[in-house]
Each structure stands twice: as structure tokens, then as C-alpha cells.
Write an enzyme that holds these catalytic residues in place. Structure first.
Site, PDB file in Angstrom:
ATOM      1  N   ARG A 152     131.151   9.149  26.965  1.00 54.86           N
ATOM      2  CA  ARG A 152     132.060   8.406  28.121  1.00 54.86           C
ATOM      3  C   ARG A 152     130.996   7.996  29.064  1.00 54.86           C
ATOM      4  O   ARG A 152     131.196   7.071  30.120  1.00 54.86           O
ATOM      5  CB  ARG A 152     133.186   9.168  28.561  1.00 54.86           C
ATOM      6  N   TYR A 154     129.734  26.040  33.297  1.00 59.89           N
ATOM      7  CA  TYR A 154     129.664  24.917  32.658  1.00 59.89           C
ATOM      8  C   TYR A 154     128.617  23.866  33.328  1.00 59.89           C
ATOM      9  O   TYR A 154     128.673  23.785  34.430  1.00 59.89           O
ATOM     10  CB  TYR A 154     131.190  24.192  32.390  1.00 59.89           C
ATOM     11  N   ASN A 213     133.202  13.389  33.246  1.00 57.57           N
ATOM     12  CA  ASN A 213     132.960  13.098  31.868  1.00 57.57           C
ATOM     13  C   ASN A 213     132.644  11.574  31.820  1.00 57.57           C
ATOM     14  O   ASN A 213     132.272  11.142  30.813  1.00 57.57           O
ATOM     15  CB  ASN A 213     134.365  13.120  31.218  1.00 57.57           C
ATOM     16  N   ARG A 221     103.394   9.703  55.364  1.00 52.99           N
ATOM     17  CA  ARG A 221     103.189  10.276  54.086  1.00 52.99           C
ATOM     18  C   ARG A 221     102.675  11.698  53.823  1.00 52.99           C
ATOM     19  O   ARG A 221     102.536  12.343  55.165  1.00 52.99           O
ATOM     20  CB  ARG A 221     102.353   9.338  53.381  1.00 52.99           C
ATOM     21  N   LYS A 264      98.770   8.865  56.480  1.00 53.71           N
ATOM     22  CA  LYS A 264      98.591   9.938  55.299  1.00 53.71           C
ATOM     23  C   LYS A 264      97.522  10.744  55.494  1.00 53.71           C
ATOM     24  O   LYS A 264      96.431  10.463  55.908  1.00 53.71           O
ATOM     25  CB  LYS A 264      98.288   8.830  54.018  1.00 53.71           C
ATOM     26  N   SER A 272      92.279  -3.854  69.015  1.00 57.43           N
ATOM     27  CA  SER A 272      93.006  -4.283  67.930  1.00 57.43           C
ATOM     28  C   SER A 272      92.236  -4.941  66.865  1.00 57.43           C
ATOM     29  O   SER A 272      91.218  -5.477  66.862  1.00 57.43           O
ATOM     30  CB  SER A 272      93.940  -5.374  68.386  1.00 57.43           C
ATOM     31  N   ARG A 274      81.050  -7.310  65.423  1.00 57.44           N
ATOM     32  CA  ARG A 274      81.795  -8.190  64.877  1.00 57.44           C
ATOM     33  C   ARG A 274      80.553  -9.343  64.945  1.00 57.44           C
ATOM     34  O   ARG A 274      79.900  -9.400  65.615  1.00 57.44           O
ATOM     35  CB  ARG A 274      83.007  -8.592  65.648  1.00 57.44           C
TER      36      ARG A 274
END
Length: 453
Positions: free
Chosen positions: A15, A100, A224, A330, A348, A402, A437
Site C-alpha cells: 500500500r 515491529y 501501511n 559548510r 568551508k 572588494s 590589478r
């Protein structure tokens, strides 16, 4: 006296309409039968016997880490037959507890109560009173004493009025159980060997029979189909929410929280809606958790604020930190006291020092960051070269402008500054300014590309 458990888990679960064996369908993030195995272990069982039939390979894949005896029931001929196939693992002097695999919510204290009620050379049955006992075996009593159990399909009109029903969970003396199992008959409406018939056998032999009941009927409900599975889930989560509130947490809506593991809380914790806890989670005092957060295997210190839609896994957050919204810790991430990460920041295997902050759009992987460091928006620690992971080390009071890329392995010294937009590939000394840069050129008369016809 040794405790032996027999867990019946051989049913296919038609079922459920699923390729997955019924007992592997999850409640609170783990298979129903795993809840039962965990209970057996918590009770101190010296032997746990898992009686299986359908989906044996899947069962062993998901449950193979458990120390159990795998007992195959090739034909499903009833509960009595299911226990009988495990007879060779039952000692004559054992106390046997029959459980059970699709009844996951039975509390440890309920089973302890049943075992305590079990006569040394006798039988005890876990029963429950239901307003609607339809479909269940009825407990038969004579002057208050248990004398037998009659299944629904074999019951007469008078017996069908009985509201005390059999849960199927029972405890018994091992030697007596094996003897009774050998005397079972399948002369009934179902043509099956009913385990429940041993109660009448015990009565006929003058063996002492006792009973106990759970604190809540949902403890002995099985599943069930998927509707019943969802009902078990809600009951379990309701109990978890109740316990959190008793322990000092305020829940914005107790119906909208999921606990799929263990949560411990301090005082005055506030938890908003749709928060999910997984594994082992520890919350200190005065923690505030916003909506839609997921916390897994983590420790959260006092006074931490976790804003909406934040994910924390296998990480540690010290007192007075703030996270989010939309932040992600993480495995291996550590935030020291009063540090801050903001929206769309991911850490992480990194440590963010005391009072340091990374407030927007940043990835910090394999990094060791000192105290009072400012990490500008869009900063990335480039920790992976396609083969190996390398570490970035940033000293105390450093300022990272940034849109900087720190190409590991690299060290940024204490009180050093990295200019915005830099790609840093070599170490920066203490108090140095690094500007890495390309030189800007402004060209007159440049023509934009045009669309080709």
C-alpha cells in the site's frame, strides 16, 4: 538475564506503492526500522534479530552498519511464523522483546515499563485503549486478568465491543516462547500463525501474564501507506516541538519545525518557522534563528543571531556571532566570538577570527583569518587548482578590498591592506598595501560591436 530483541520487518508494504521496502520509509529523516533498532540498542539488548523478507538487498544496504542478526523469512505466514524463524537466536533463559519495524514511535521508557512488568517466567503485552478499535486484535480478560487475544476477523459481536487492543509488542521468557511457537496453529480466518495465540497458551498453563500501556496511542501506531506515514511524522515532530519549548525555546509555530536528530537548547531561544534540525545540534542561551534555516551537526554559542535562509552543517559558531541572511557554513567552518558573515557568504574548512566580518557575496575556503579582519564584498579565496587544495592565511586587522581574489597558497600579513579588484598571488607583508590589478586605459573612438545580420 540477557535481553534479546526480535524485530519483524519482512513485509513488502504494497500500500506504500513504492519500490522501497515499507520499513525503510523515513520518519524524522531515518528509516522507520532504524528507530526500532536504536531503541533495542538503548535498552541494552545483547542480541537484536531483524526478520526480513522483501527487499533484503536494500535493507542490508541501508542498515548494514547495525549489529544485528539477519534472519530471512522466505514466506510470510504470519507474526508467529516470523518470530519462529529467529528461534535459533533465542536462549532459553533470555528475556525476549518482540518489536515491529513499521512502528517507529514507541518511546524507550514505554518499553522499559513493559520489561519491568514482565514476570521472570511469564509474558507481558503492551496494550492500548482506543475509541475506535476497528481492525485490531482485542484483549480478552477474565476478572481483570489477561486470558487471550482475539483477532478482528475471528471476534464475535461481544468481543468487537472491547476497546483495549493488542499492539503486537510483547516481552516473554525465551524458553516458554519457543515452546509456544512450536504449538501454533493456522486454523483461523487468515490461515496464518498468530503470535497472539501464545497469550491463550500461557493462560491455559497458568503462566503469569501482565500488561502495560504507552503514554500516548501514537507510540504504537504503524504505517501501511503514505498517509499514515505522514501522521507518524507529524506526531513525532509535535513531541519534539513540545520538548524544545519545555527546555526553554520559543517557537513561532510549533507545527512548522522539523527535528531529524537531537537538539539541545539553552534558555530563551527563539526559533522562527520552517527551521530544520538534523543530526546533533546544540544551541546556547538567547540564540535567535530566523525562518527557513537548516542546522545540521553544529554547535551554536550564546547570543548568536542566525538570519533567514541560512544553512549550517558540521560547523561551530561562538557567542555573539551573526549569520545571514542566505549564508552558508559548510563542514569545518568555525566562527570565533562576535564574528559576522552576511548575505551570500559561504565558508568551508575555514576559521573567521574574533570580531572579523565578511558581510556580502564572499567565498572563504581553506582559510585561516585572524581577529578584526574586514573582508570586502565579492572576495574569493581561490583554494583549488583543479587537483589540490591550498590554504589562505590572513593576519589580524587586515583589510581585504572588494572583488579581490586571493590565490592560495598565500599569506596576507597583520594590518595589511589589499586594494579592491586585486588578484593576489604572492604573500603580502605586515602593514603593506597590495594592489594587483591591470592598468586602466580609457580609449576614445572605440566602436561597440554590432549585431550581424
Amino acid at each position: 538475564m540477557n535481553l534479546t530483541t526480535v524485530i519483524l520487518a519482512a513485509g513488502k508494504g504494497t500500500r506504500m506503492r513504492s519500490k522501497l521496502p515499507k520499513v525503510l520509509h523515513p520518519v524524522a529523516g531515518k528509516p522507520m526500522v532504524q528507530h526500532v533498532i536504536d531503541n533495542a540498542k538503548a535498552l541494552g539488548a545483547t542480541s537484536t534479530n531483524l526478520v526480513y523478507g522483501h527487499g533484503g538487498e536494500l535493507l542490508k544496504q541501508q542498515l548494514g552498519h547495525n549489529e544485528v542478526n539477519w534472519v530471512l523469512q522466505e514466506q510470510q505466514l504470519g507474526t508467529g511464523h516470523a518470530v519462529a524463524v529467529a528461534k535459533e537466536h533465542i536462549g532459553d533463559d533470555d528475556r525476549v522483546l518482540i518489536l515491529y519495524g513499521d512502528v517507529p514511535l514507541t518511546k524507550q521508557e514505554t518499553l522499559e515499563g513493559l520489561l519491568k512488568a514482565t514476570p521472570e517466567r511469564g509474558l507481558a503485552v503492551l496494550t492500548v485503549d482506543l475509541a475506535d478499535p476497528n481492525g485490531y486484535g482485542r484483549m480478552l480478560r477474565d476478572n481483570g486478568k489477561l486470558v487471550g487475544i482475539v483477532e478482528q476477523k475471528d471476534a464475535n459481536e461481544e468481543q468487537l465491543k472491547i476497546t483495549e487492543i493488542n499492539t503486537g509488542i510483547m516481552a516473554c521468557h525465551g524458553g516458554l516462547l519457543k515452546k509456544w511457537l512450536g504449538n501454533l496453529s493456522n486454523s483461523n480466518a487468515q490461515g496464518e500463525y498468530y503470535l497472539t495465540d501464545i497469550v491463550a497458551m500461557a493462560h491455559s498453563e497458568g503462566v503469569e501474564i501482565s500488561s502495560s500501556q504507552p503514554s500516548h496511542p501514537m507510540e504504537v501506531e504503524g504505517a501501511n501507506n503514505r498517509v499514515q506515514l505522514a501522521q507518524l511524522e507529524r506526531a513525532y515532530q509535535g513531541w519534539q516541538a513540545e520538548q524544545l519549548m519545555i527546555n526553554g525555546a520559543s517557537l513561532a509555530d510549533p507545527a512548522r519545525i522539523d527535528v531529524r536528530g537531537t537538539v539541545t537548547t539553552g534558555q530563551d531561544v527563539h526559533i522562527d518557522v520552517n527551521v530544520i534540525f538534523e543530526g546533533q545540534v546544540e544551541l546556547g542561551d538567547d540564540v535567535v534563528i530566523g525562518p527557513n534555516c537548516v542546522l545540521k551537526d553544529c554547535k551554536i554559542g550564546d547570543g548568536v543571531v542566525i538570519k533567514a535562509n541560512t544553512l549550517i552543517e558540521d560547523a561551530s559558531v561562538a557567542a555573539k556571532c551573526t549569520l545571514g541572511p542566505y549564508a552558508r557554513l559548510r563542514p569545518g567552518a568555525v566562527m570565533e566570538e562576535d564574528s559576522h558573515i552576511g548575505n551570500f557568504v559561504e565558508m568551508k574548512k575555514s576559521r573567521l577570527g574574533k570580531g572579523s566580518k565578511a558581510n556580502h557575496l564572499t567565498y572563504l575556503g581553506d582559510a585561516q583569518i585572524g581577529e578584526k579582519v574586514n573582508i570586502g564584498a565579492g572576495t574569493i579565496t581561490c583554494n583549488y587548482d583543479g587537483v589540490n587544495k591550498s590554504q589562505t592565511i590572513i593576519g589580524d586587522h587586515a583589510f581585504i578590498g572588494s572583488n579581490s581574489s586571493l590565490v592560495a597558497p598565500v599569506e596576507i600579513g597583520a594590518t595589511a591592506t589589499v586594494g579592491a579588484g586585486s588578484v593576489v598571488t604572492t604573500n603580502v607583508g605586515d602593514k603593506q598595501l597590495a594592489v594587483a590589478r591591470g592598468k586602466q586605459r580609457n580609449l576614445d573612438g572605440w566602436q561597440r560591436p554590432t549585431k550581424k545580420s
